[in-house]
Scaffold this motif. Structure first.
Motif, PDB file in Angstrom:
ATOM      1  N   GLU A   1      41.617  41.067  52.362  1.00 49.98           N
ATOM      2  CA  GLU A   1      40.562  40.231  51.793  1.00 49.98           C
ATOM      3  C   GLU A   1      40.689  40.128  50.273  1.00 49.98           C
ATOM      4  O   GLU A   1      41.180  41.029  49.606  1.00 49.98           O
ATOM      5  CB  GLU A   1      39.185  40.809  52.142  1.00 49.98           C
ATOM      6  N   ASP A   2      40.214  39.014  49.730  1.00 49.24           N
ATOM      7  CA  ASP A   2      40.145  38.804  48.291  1.00 49.24           C
ATOM      8  C   ASP A   2      38.888  39.501  47.788  1.00 49.24           C
ATOM      9  O   ASP A   2      37.768  39.017  47.982  1.00 49.24           O
ATOM     10  CB  ASP A   2      40.098  37.304  47.983  1.00 49.24           C
ATOM     11  N   LEU A   3      39.058  40.626  47.139  1.00 48.15           N
ATOM     12  CA  LEU A   3      37.915  41.435  46.717  1.00 48.15           C
ATOM     13  C   LEU A   3      37.253  40.911  45.448  1.00 48.15           C
ATOM     14  O   LEU A   3      36.251  41.462  45.001  1.00 48.15           O
ATOM     15  CB  LEU A   3      38.350  42.890  46.543  1.00 48.15           C
ATOM     16  N   THR A   4      37.790  39.849  44.864  1.00 50.17           N
ATOM     17  CA  THR A   4      37.154  39.262  43.689  1.00 50.17           C
ATOM     18  C   THR A   4      36.013  38.327  44.086  1.00 50.17           C
ATOM     19  O   THR A   4      35.183  37.978  43.269  1.00 50.17           O
ATOM     20  CB  THR A   4      38.167  38.459  42.846  1.00 50.17           C
ATOM     21  N   MET A   5      35.974  37.919  45.340  1.00 48.01           N
ATOM     22  CA  MET A   5      34.923  37.040  45.842  1.00 48.01           C
ATOM     23  C   MET A   5      33.734  37.878  46.294  1.00 48.01           C
ATOM     24  O   MET A   5      33.907  38.973  46.820  1.00 48.01           O
ATOM     25  CB  MET A   5      35.436  36.207  47.017  1.00 48.01           C
ATOM     26  N   PRO A   6      32.526  37.371  46.095  1.00 43.21           N
ATOM     27  CA  PRO A   6      31.349  38.149  46.524  1.00 43.21           C
ATOM     28  C   PRO A   6      31.250  38.197  48.048  1.00 43.21           C
ATOM     29  O   PRO A   6      31.701  37.302  48.741  1.00 43.21           O
ATOM     30  CB  PRO A   6      30.171  37.379  45.929  1.00 43.21           C
ATOM     31  N   CYS A   7      30.649  39.244  48.531  1.00 42.81           N
ATOM     32  CA  CYS A   7      30.394  39.389  49.957  1.00 42.81           C
ATOM     33  C   CYS A   7      29.325  38.384  50.354  1.00 42.81           C
ATOM     34  O   CYS A   7      28.261  38.304  49.727  1.00 42.81           O
ATOM     35  CB  CYS A   7      29.922  40.800  50.239  1.00 42.81           C
TER      36      CYS A   7
END
Length: 87
Positions: free
Chosen positions: A76-82
């Motif tokens: 997953e792209d962890l820079t994007m908010p959940c």
């Protein structure tokens, strides 16, 4: 081989397509096996598949839930908010 069970007429058409060509061509499901051959092996194929699932389940390691989620999050792209947290 669900096609043979769910749509027997379509399966019969597919079998017919494999064999009936005016120029003598023959098509098969694989290089070595026709749909008719495959249907003959259906019970063995299903049994082998079910056995493989049992082996996979037996050999699957028991992991803590946090590790399972960690494996999922690795890609997953962890820079994007959940989305759940930022709803």
């Amino acid at each position: 081989m669900k096609l043979s069970e769910v749509h027997p007429k379509l399966f019969a058409e597919a079998v017919k397509y494999e064999k009936e060509h005016s120029d003598g061509r023959i098509y098969t499901w694989t290089d070595t096996e026709s749909l008719s051959d495959l249907l003959k092996r259906k019970d063995r194929i299903i049994a082998d598949y079910e056995e493989a699932l049992k082996r996979e389940k037996k050999n699957a390691p028991n992991k803590p839930l946090s590790e399972v989620f960690g494996d999922i999050m690795d890609g997953e792209d962890l820079t994007m908010p959940c989305l759940m947290c930022n709803w």
